[in-house]
Design an enzyme around this catalytic site. Structure first.
Site, mmCIF file in Angstrom:
data_model
loop_
_atom_site.group_PDB
_atom_site.id
_atom_site.type_symbol
_atom_site.label_atom_id
_atom_site.label_comp_id
_atom_site.label_asym_id
_atom_site.label_seq_id
_atom_site.Cartn_x
_atom_site.Cartn_y
_atom_site.Cartn_z
ATOM 1 N N PHE A 173 0.739 -1.194 0.039
ATOM 2 C CA PHE A 173 -0.019 -0.082 0.059
ATOM 3 C C PHE A 173 0.777 1.097 0.004
ATOM 4 O O PHE A 173 0.240 2.431 -0.509
ATOM 5 C CB PHE A 173 -0.976 0.116 1.188
ATOM 6 C CG PHE A 173 -0.227 0.200 2.581
ATOM 7 C CD1 PHE A 173 0.240 1.567 3.163
ATOM 8 C CD2 PHE A 173 0.302 -0.749 3.327
ATOM 9 C CE1 PHE A 173 0.601 1.850 4.052
ATOM 10 C CE2 PHE A 173 0.433 -0.354 4.600
ATOM 11 C CZ PHE A 173 0.930 0.826 4.985
ATOM 12 N N LYS A 209 -1.435 -7.664 -8.648
ATOM 13 C CA LYS A 209 -2.259 -7.847 -7.468
ATOM 14 C C LYS A 209 -1.802 -6.671 -6.356
ATOM 15 O O LYS A 209 -0.796 -6.996 -5.716
ATOM 16 C CB LYS A 209 -2.275 -9.084 -6.641
ATOM 17 C CG LYS A 209 -3.602 -9.407 -6.236
ATOM 18 C CD LYS A 209 -4.056 -8.396 -5.004
ATOM 19 C CE LYS A 209 -3.209 -8.771 -3.693
ATOM 20 N NZ LYS A 209 -3.653 -7.643 -2.648
ATOM 21 N N GLU A 250 -5.207 -3.774 -1.632
ATOM 22 C CA GLU A 250 -6.622 -3.637 -1.756
ATOM 23 C C GLU A 250 -7.078 -1.963 -0.844
ATOM 24 O O GLU A 250 -7.975 -1.468 -0.932
ATOM 25 C CB GLU A 250 -7.498 -4.626 -1.160
ATOM 26 C CG GLU A 250 -7.468 -4.706 0.219
ATOM 27 C CD GLU A 250 -6.079 -5.817 0.494
ATOM 28 O OE1 GLU A 250 -6.035 -6.361 1.851
ATOM 29 O OE2 GLU A 250 -5.156 -5.886 -0.231
ATOM 30 N N SER A 307 5.957 -6.937 4.205
ATOM 31 C CA SER A 307 6.559 -7.133 5.224
ATOM 32 C C SER A 307 7.305 -8.511 5.373
ATOM 33 O O SER A 307 6.877 -9.338 4.390
ATOM 34 C CB SER A 307 5.541 -7.289 6.462
ATOM 35 O OG SER A 307 4.488 -8.309 6.253
ATOM 36 N N CYS A 341 9.754 1.149 3.380
ATOM 37 C CA CYS A 341 10.676 0.148 4.005
ATOM 38 C C CYS A 341 12.104 0.941 3.952
ATOM 39 O O CYS A 341 12.928 0.272 4.546
ATOM 40 C CB CYS A 341 10.585 -1.015 3.060
ATOM 41 S SG CYS A 341 11.195 -0.909 1.483
ATOM 42 N N GLU A 399 9.352 -3.706 13.212
ATOM 43 C CA GLU A 399 9.027 -2.574 11.987
ATOM 44 C C GLU A 399 8.059 -1.775 12.252
ATOM 45 O O GLU A 399 6.795 -2.466 12.094
ATOM 46 C CB GLU A 399 9.261 -3.353 10.828
ATOM 47 C CG GLU A 399 8.998 -2.281 9.477
ATOM 48 C CD GLU A 399 8.968 -2.876 8.206
ATOM 49 O OE1 GLU A 399 9.465 -2.260 7.310
ATOM 50 O OE2 GLU A 399 8.259 -3.985 7.941
#
Length: 499
Positions: free
Chosen positions: A149, A173, A176, A226, A281, A382
């Site tokens: 995202f 993909k 969402e 992640s 990240c 994280e």
């Protein structure tokens, strides 16, 4: 309410599963959009469209592919603001940050436009009597990308432009949580002339992900997200015979030595820790300060952090926007509210921050934790939010050992005026990307992006040369053409000789 459907075979395809996900405006907390969540059958339809398109796209000329990519690059450039506006509306990041995301994605489209030189093979002549050996790289077939995202335009552009330039077809993909940018990227690709089915977008949750990971017609999977999910993606897709590059999480450290320009280091720490609200990240989430300058550095970071303007991403004066969801905002806050009990000094606590007129938004202010211990939750996890931890070390060696003890190895940085110390650091630190007086060392498009240890699962980094190699496979051809004057050779059961 706006509805986001799938993009399959060059057109919008309405969701048929009956499952929908909410998409919120992070600045207001209001649900503005519903996104279709694909069933396994809908994923299969997208893969089938990609497989059908590969029959012709896989044998298309490099000239055809690159001409389409050049047109695509021009369209992306013309629609920078439109893409950025979609990112801001669904992710929440400020418009300038969203524009920067689009620009970094465009770097990889530009790399794909020049793919011809990177797909050149090699030839060795006369390796034996009238024997030549050549090596070539060929496409894989249908490949898939599963993207996060936090960069809904950039990370997809790190994947599919190179993949399709190499002759593959692609099923994307996206997250969402902010699905609209992916559809717009696909629509612009169609406008540029990309044939139907070469780029497909299916939205969904774990059902869609698992369908891609196990689909027999998907040859390779790229992922950014992640570490726990990256590990799952790698294990599942590999078990199903697929090539995998799965980029995981991070806990990026910035080592500040006593000779560093502390004003520059403080500027860098604030920019790298709090940019994109810490939802990246490559964020610096841990500053390792040598003890003799730690107090001064913390004061400088605090002074700068207190001046950052937080507000809606579409407000030109905002420097940082909200977090993506309320649940994520609440989770980030727990690391700050629990820090003191685990030994940290809470220099700045942003957990009570709100914006007038937008009280229901997913707001959190900047938090700064000093004297953080390595066994605390704020250090180990994280956080993926605007929380900066400061740890202290007495020497370079102690600071390096602290960094190398981390299970993550994505990016790191050192701030110093000492070239010898910087050289030692870049060789000794256990991370895939290193900055010297550069806090966020994201490589340019023609170098590859990727970490070490628990920040990467699979052998290939993303984009650059590694990206080209990931989306192609090598083939070696050995050829012998007898000379017209040469007679019949006869049978030889010995091992072929090159001398």
């Amino acid at each position: 309410m706006k509805t986001v459907n799938h993009w399959i075979g060059g057109k919008t395809v309405e969701g048929a599963s009956g499952n929908w996900g909410p998409v919120t405006d992070p600045a207001t907390g209001a649900v503005t959009t519903q996104v279709a969540l694909a069933s396994a059958e809908e994923v299969d339809a997208a893969v089938s469209a990609a497989k059908e398109a590969y029959a012709t796209w896989g044998t298309s000329s490099l000239a055809q592919r690159t001409s389409i990519l050049f047109r695509y690059r021009a369209l992306l450039d013309a629609h920078r603001d439109d893409i950025a506006a979609l990112i801001t509306a669904e992710h929440g990041k400020v418009h300038s940050d969203a524009l920067g995301e689009v620009a970094r994605g465009l770097e990889i489209v530009e790399l794909a436009c020049g793919i011809t030189t990177q797909l050149k093979g090699e030839l060795s002549t006369q390796v034996s009597n009238r024997v030549d050996v050549s090596s070539i790289r060929q496409s894989l077939g249908v490949v898939a990308g599963i993207t996060p995202f936090n960069f809904p335009a950039m990370v997809p552009m790190w994947m599919f432009p190179l993949a399709i330039a190499c002759g593959n077809t692609f099923v994307l993909k996206p997250s969402e949580k902010d699905p609209s940018p992916a559809n717009f990227l696909a629509e612009l690709a169609a406008e540029a002339g990309l044939p139907d089915g070469v780029l497909n977008v299916v939205h969904g949750d774990k059902v869609a992900v698992d369908a891609l990971l196990t689909h027999p017609d998907v040859a390779a999977v790229s992922f950014v997200g992640s570490t726990p999910i990256a590990r799952y993606i790698h294990a599942t897709a590999s078990a199903n015979g697929k090539r995998v590059q799965a980029l995981g999480g991070a806990k990026n450290h910035m080592l500040v030595l006593p000779d560093a320009d502390l004003d520059a280091a403080a500027d860098a720490a604030v920019s790298a820790a709090y940019g994109s609200a810490g939802e990246r990240c490559m964020a610096i989430s841990a500053v390792v300060a040598i003890s003799s300058i730690a107090d001064e550095l913390v004061d400088k970071i605090r002074e700068r952090a207190e001046k950052i303007k937080i507000g809606p991403g579409n407000d030109p004066v905002s420097e940082m926007g909200p977090l993506i969801t309320k649940a994520h905002r609440d989770k980030v806050a727990t690391y700050v509210t629990g820090a003191a009990a685990q030994g940290a000094d809470v220099v700045l606590d942003g957990t009570g921050y709100t914006v007038d007129g937008f009280e229901d938004g997913h707001w959190i202010g900047l938090s700064l934790l000093d004297k953080v211990s390595t066994d605390s939750d704020a250090y180990r996890d994280e956080i993926f939010g605007p929380v900066l931890c400061v740890l202290r070390a007495d020497t370079y060696e102690e600071g390096l050992a602290l960094i190398n003890a981390s299970p993550y190895g994505n990016g790191t940085a050192i701030f110093t005026r000492d070239g010898g110390a910087a050289r030692r650091f870049q060789l000794e630190v256990e991370a895939g990307m290193v900055g010297v007086n550069v806090p966020i060392p994201v490589p340019v498009g023609y170098h590859s992006f990727g970490g070490w240890k628990d920040s990467l699962f699979g052998d290939h980094h993303i984009y650059g040369n590694d990206g080209v190699h990931f989306y192609t496979r090598g083939k070696v051809v050995t050829t012998r053409w007898p000379d017209p004057s040469e007679g019949h050779i006869g049978v030889d059961l010995g091992f072929p000789r090159n001398h």
